[in-house]
Design a protein around this motif. Structure first.
Motif, PDB file in Angstrom:
ATOM      1  N   THR A 151     -33.034   4.434  27.591  1.00 33.81           N
ATOM      2  CA  THR A 151     -34.459   4.316  27.891  1.00 33.81           C
ATOM      3  C   THR A 151     -35.225   4.413  26.573  1.00 33.81           C
ATOM      4  O   THR A 151     -34.802   5.094  25.646  1.00 33.81           O
ATOM      5  N   GLY A 163     -33.942   7.757  24.934  1.00 31.54           N
ATOM      6  CA  GLY A 163     -32.541   7.546  25.272  1.00 31.54           C
ATOM      7  C   GLY A 163     -31.784   6.647  24.318  1.00 31.54           C
ATOM      8  O   GLY A 163     -30.553   6.513  24.432  1.00 31.54           O
ATOM      9  N   GLU A 178     -30.589   8.503  29.729  1.00 32.24           N
ATOM     10  CA  GLU A 178     -31.938   9.077  29.723  1.00 32.24           C
ATOM     11  C   GLU A 178     -31.865  10.480  29.147  1.00 32.24           C
ATOM     12  O   GLU A 178     -30.854  11.175  29.322  1.00 32.24           O
ATOM     13  N   ILE A 203     -34.796  13.983  33.270  1.00 31.24           N
ATOM     14  CA  ILE A 203     -35.336  13.478  34.523  1.00 31.24           C
ATOM     15  C   ILE A 203     -36.272  14.528  35.101  1.00 31.24           C
ATOM     16  O   ILE A 203     -35.866  15.673  35.333  1.00 31.24           O
ATOM     17  N   SER A 235     -39.873   6.808  35.113  1.00 30.71           N
ATOM     18  CA  SER A 235     -39.475   5.904  34.027  1.00 30.71           C
ATOM     19  C   SER A 235     -38.024   5.471  34.176  1.00 30.71           C
ATOM     20  O   SER A 235     -37.683   4.317  33.909  1.00 30.71           O
ATOM     21  N   ALA A 236     -37.158   6.380  34.611  1.00 36.62           N
ATOM     22  CA  ALA A 236     -35.746   6.029  34.766  1.00 36.62           C
ATOM     23  C   ALA A 236     -35.553   4.981  35.849  1.00 36.62           C
ATOM     24  O   ALA A 236     -34.799   4.012  35.679  1.00 36.62           O
ATOM     25  N   ILE A 257     -27.200   6.767  36.364  1.00 40.00           N
ATOM     26  CA  ILE A 257     -27.892   7.315  35.199  1.00 40.00           C
ATOM     27  C   ILE A 257     -27.106   8.511  34.695  1.00 40.00           C
ATOM     28  O   ILE A 257     -26.601   9.315  35.480  1.00 40.00           O
ATOM     29  N   SER A 266     -27.879  11.703  32.092  1.00 38.58           N
ATOM     30  CA  SER A 266     -28.989  12.327  31.368  1.00 38.58           C
ATOM     31  C   SER A 266     -28.583  13.695  30.836  1.00 38.58           C
ATOM     32  O   SER A 266     -27.582  14.275  31.265  1.00 38.58           O
ATOM     33  N   ASN A 290     -27.892  10.130  39.595  1.00 35.91           N
ATOM     34  CA  ASN A 290     -28.091  10.692  38.259  1.00 35.91           C
ATOM     35  C   ASN A 290     -27.123  11.843  38.060  1.00 35.91           C
ATOM     36  O   ASN A 290     -26.968  12.691  38.940  1.00 35.91           O
TER      37      ASN A 290
END
Length: 216
Positions: free
Chosen positions: A75, A79, A124, A127, A132-133, A150, A152, A172
Motif C-alpha cells: 500500500t 507498505g 499493509e 489496519i 485504505s486496505a 492481506i 500487515s 487479514n
C-alpha cells in the motif's frame, strides 16, 4: 491467547517507541477518529533488529497462510518498503498501489508488473478501519488479480475494520494486535495495568471519547 510472534513484535514496537499513548492530547486519524494511541510502523525501518523481525515475520505469515502467492503489492506509501524487503526474502516480485492514478507518464495506479489472474497478497503496515486496505484490494481485483489476502504488521481489531474486510471478502493476517500491545505495555511498565481496560474500551467503541484527558 497471544502467540510468541505476536508478543515479540509487540515488544519490538514498544521498545523503539513506535507506539505512542496520549489520551490527554488525542491523535486524529485520517478517518477523523480521535485516538489515545498511535502506531508509527515507519520507525521499524530505522531499527535493523526490529526491521528484521518484522520482515521475517511477514514472510512467515505469507508462507503459512498464503503459500500460493505470486506477487506482493504494498500500500502507498507505508507498505512499499515492507513489500520490497519481504518480496526479497521470499524471492517474489513486488509492486505497489497508489492512492490515485498519476496524472503524467503512463498514468499508472498500480506500479510494477501485474498480469491478470496472478495471485497477490497486499502488504499493509496497519489496519484500523481498513478503508485504505480494502480500496487497494478492489483496485487489484479490477485489474484482474486474484487477491489471496492481506498481511500487515499491526491491527486494531476495530469492529468497523473487521466489517469492511468481511464485506470485501478478504482476510487479514497481522504480526500483532491491539490487545497484545496493550497487555505487553502494561506488563513492561509503559502504561498502568488498569489502563488496559480503557484502551480496549476505546477500540471497542471509538465514538466514546470519555477517555480524553485521562492519565495513561
Amino acid at each position: 491467547m497471544a502467540n510468541e510472534r505476536e508478543i515479540r513484535i509487540a515488544k519490538d514496537l514498544l521498545k523503539i517507541r513506535a507506539v505512542f499513548f496520549r489520551p490527554e492530547e488525542p491523535f486524529t486519524w485520517a478517518s477523523g477518529i480521535k485516538s489515545p494511541v498511535y502506531c508509527d510502523n515507519r520507525l521499524t525501518l530505522t531499527s535493523p533488529e526490529v526491521r528484521n523481525d518484522v520482515e521475517e515475520g511477514l514472510a512467515e505469515l505469507i508462507r503459512e497462510y498464503y503459500p500460493d502467492t505470486e506477487v506482493l503489492m504494498g500500500t502507498s506509501t507505508a507498505g512499499i518498503a515492507h513489500a520490497a524487503i519481504t518480496g526479497h526474502l521470499l524471492g517474489l516480485p513486488m509492486g505497489y498501489v497508489r492512492s490515485g492514478a498519476k496524472d503524467h507518464g503512463r498514468k499508472n495506479q498500480i506500479e510494477g508488473r501485474l498480469d491478470a489472474g496472478q495471485k497477490v497478497v497486499v502488504i499493509e503496515d496497519l489496519i484500523s478501519t481498513a478503508g485504505s486496505a480494502v480500496e487497494v484490494v478492489n483496485i487489484l481485483r479490477e485489474a484482474g488479480a486474484e487477491v489471496l489476502g492481506i498481511a500487515s504488521i499491526f491491527t486494531y481489531g476495530m469492529a468497523r475494520g473487521l466489517q469492511r474486510l468481511e464485506e470485501a471478502g478478504v482476510s487479514n493476517r497481522s504480526l500483532t494486535n491491539f490487545d497484545v500491545i496493550a497487555q505487553v505495555a502494561a506488563e513492561e511498565g509503559y502504561i498502568r495495568p488498569e489502563d488496559v481496560r480503557r484502551l480496549l474500551a476505546f477500540r471497542d467503541n471509538p465514538s466514546d471519547e470519555s477517555w480524553i484527558g485521562g492519565n495513561l
